[in-house]
Design an enzyme around this catalytic site. Structure first.
Site, short mmCIF file in Angstrom:
data_model
loop_
_atom_site.label_atom_id
_atom_site.label_comp_id
_atom_site.label_asym_id
_atom_site.label_seq_id
_atom_site.Cartn_x
_atom_site.Cartn_y
_atom_site.Cartn_z
N LYS A 173 1.11 -1.55 -0.36
CA LYS A 173 0.13 0.05 -0.14
C LYS A 173 0.67 1.71 -0.04
CE LYS A 173 -2.94 2.73 0.95
NZ LYS A 173 -4.47 3.72 -0.04
N LYS A 241 0.71 11.76 6.41
CA LYS A 241 1.63 10.03 6.66
C LYS A 241 1.79 9.08 5.70
CE LYS A 241 -2.21 7.43 6.86
NZ LYS A 241 -2.07 6.57 6.92
P1 NAD Z 1 -10.80 9.11 8.54
O1 NAD Z 1 -9.44 9.80 9.56
O2 NAD Z 1 -12.23 9.79 8.01
O3 NAD Z 1 -11.32 8.44 9.79
C1 NAD Z 1 -10.53 7.34 10.78
C2 NAD Z 1 -11.75 7.17 12.37
O4 NAD Z 1 -11.16 6.35 12.81
C3 NAD Z 1 -12.28 7.98 13.02
O5 NAD Z 1 -13.52 7.80 12.34
C4 NAD Z 1 -11.80 8.15 14.33
O6 NAD Z 1 -13.17 9.01 15.12
C5 NAD Z 1 -11.32 6.31 14.17
N1 NAD Z 1 -10.79 6.26 15.70
C6 NAD Z 1 -9.33 6.98 15.32
N2 NAD Z 1 -8.60 6.06 16.76
C7 NAD Z 1 -9.38 5.81 17.28
C8 NAD Z 1 -9.17 4.43 18.52
N3 NAD Z 1 -8.26 3.90 19.09
N4 NAD Z 1 -10.32 3.83 17.68
C9 NAD Z 1 -11.68 3.59 17.44
N5 NAD Z 1 -11.78 5.12 16.42
C10 NAD Z 1 -10.69 5.44 15.96
O7 NAD Z 1 -9.99 8.07 8.05
P2 NAD Z 1 -10.13 7.53 6.82
O8 NAD Z 1 -9.99 8.20 5.67
O9 NAD Z 1 -11.46 6.31 7.01
O10 NAD Z 1 -9.31 6.41 6.78
C11 NAD Z 1 -8.48 5.77 7.45
C12 NAD Z 1 -7.18 4.72 6.88
O11 NAD Z 1 -7.56 4.54 5.45
C13 NAD Z 1 -6.05 5.86 7.00
O12 NAD Z 1 -4.70 4.68 7.50
C14 NAD Z 1 -5.82 6.08 5.63
O13 NAD Z 1 -4.96 6.37 5.75
C15 NAD Z 1 -6.16 4.70 4.66
N6 NAD Z 1 -7.90 4.85 3.43
C16 NAD Z 1 -8.32 6.43 3.03
C17 NAD Z 1 -8.76 5.87 2.06
C18 NAD Z 1 -9.41 7.52 1.45
O14 NAD Z 1 -9.56 7.95 0.59
N7 NAD Z 1 -9.63 8.40 2.31
C19 NAD Z 1 -8.15 5.41 1.41
C20 NAD Z 1 -7.34 4.23 1.27
C21 NAD Z 1 -6.85 4.22 2.35
#
Ligand code: NAD
Length: 299
Positions: A173, A241
């Site tokens: 990734k 990140k």
């Molecule tokens: P986001 O910030 O929208 O959501 C993260 C969620 O995790 C939040 O709701 C937060 O409250 C929760 N959280 C944080 N710490 C926590 C804990 N200890 N216990 C419970 N909940 C907790 O992020 P996202 O965009 O959904 O991305 C999540 C992951 O997926 C990241 O690593 C990101 O790099 C990856 N990702 C994102 C995308 C995208 O397009 N958004 C695509 C591929 C991968």
């Protein structure tokens, strides 16, 4: 055979639609997020809520984490009231976040001590892919556990690839992100150049979108940039990140990353604008090029 019960931790941009797809796929899903509002939305979609990651794990056979970064995965798994406190022997924990592969390996070791399996299964395909259940899923871990989790991963993704042992999903990734961000940077420069050269931006976009420059970035983020839409699907801070993770991997392996290092500096200039600027969508990279060129690539 009845379906395995799923725990889903992290209901953000990606996690919420993924959890919803599992519910629609007939799975019993228990969720936890630090954010009450997200929990409410998941509950409305048919999920059972819980008060901690530990409680989620105690009610699940497979526990998925989809949180921002390495420290959040560590907190969800080994922190107070974390997964490790409630998880049952024989369960599987799947981390689908994009994090440091070494943290994934550390989590695998700690869970193994409790008779629990761990695989890393980060995704690519954006929020659109999460909603449509067409993500590409990049899995690291034991082949038998990969097979066991495949029915669940197939609900979330179109392509599910087994990359090798634990850590190889996260590593894949991180490498993938360099393709996406360099494509975005090239597109941003092309847009600003076309604008400064006096081309009609809609005609330019329509003319190039199916040519050799065709990409996910152009198709998905191009129209957003032209419309001045910087709402997040994937936030600037998450791309920062990923560039940091790539840089760390490059340090460890002696790899030169001149292009992505420069792009990280362009994102730094976005970050310097205001604390909120890194919560924009990562297409905001164009703003750095626009500032350097004193023009905006809008319709
Ligand atoms: P986001 O910030 O929208 O959501 C993260 C969620 O995790 C939040 O709701 C937060 O409250 C929760 N959280 C944080 N710490 C926590 C804990 N200890 N216990 C419970 N909940 C907790 O992020 P996202 O965009 O959904 O991305 C999540 C992951 O997926 C990241 O690593 C990101 O790099 C990856 N990702 C994102 C995308 C995208 O397009 N958004 C695509 C591929 C991968």
């Amino acid at each position: 055979m009845s379906k395995e019960r799923i725990g889903f931790i992290g209901l953000g941009m990606m996690g919420l639609p993924m959890a919803r797809n599992l519910i629609e796929g007939g799975y019993q899903v228990t969720v936890f997020d630090l954010d009450e509002e997200s929990m409410g939305k998941a509950h409305e979609s048919g999920a059972s809520t819980s008060v901690s990651a530990s409680e989620t794990a105690s009610k699940s056979d497979i526990v998925i984490t989809m949180v921002p970064d390495s420290q959040h995965v560590e907190a969800a798994i080994t922190g107070p009231a974390g997964i490790i406190e409630g998880v049952k022997k024989g369960s599987v924990v799947i981390d689908m976040s994009t994090i440091d592969p070494e943290i994934g390996k550390k989590m695998a070791g700690l869970l193994e001590g409790k008779g629990v399996n761990f695989i890393d299964a980060p995704v690519t395909g954006g929020v659109g892919g999460a909603e449509a259940g067409t993500l590409s899923i990049l899995v690291g871990g034991n082949a038998e556990i990969f097979e066991r989790t495949l029915p669940v991963l197939n609900v979330l993704g179109g392509d599910v690839s087994h990359m090798g042992p634990v850590g190889s999903g996260h590593t894949t990734k991180i490498a993938n992100q360099l393709i996406g961000v360099a494509t975005l940077a090239g597109m941003a420069e092309a847009f600003v150049l076309a604008k400064k050269s006096g081309l009609d931006m809609q005609t330019f976009f329509d003319a190039v979108k199916n040519g050799a420059g065709r990409s996910w970035a152009l198709e998905t983020l191009g129209p957003k940039i032209l419309a001045g839409d910087f709402e997040p699907g994937f936030m600037v801070k998450h791309m920062q990140k990923d560039l940091r993770l790539a840089n760390q991997l490059a340090d460890d392996t002696g790899t030169s990353l001149p292009t992505s290092t420069l792009i990280a500096q362009l994102y730094r200039s976005i970050q310097a604008e205001s604390p909120e600027s890194t919560s924009q969508g990562h297409q905001a990279l164009v703003q750095a090029i626009e500032k350097l060129s004193n023009d905006q690539a809008r319709l």
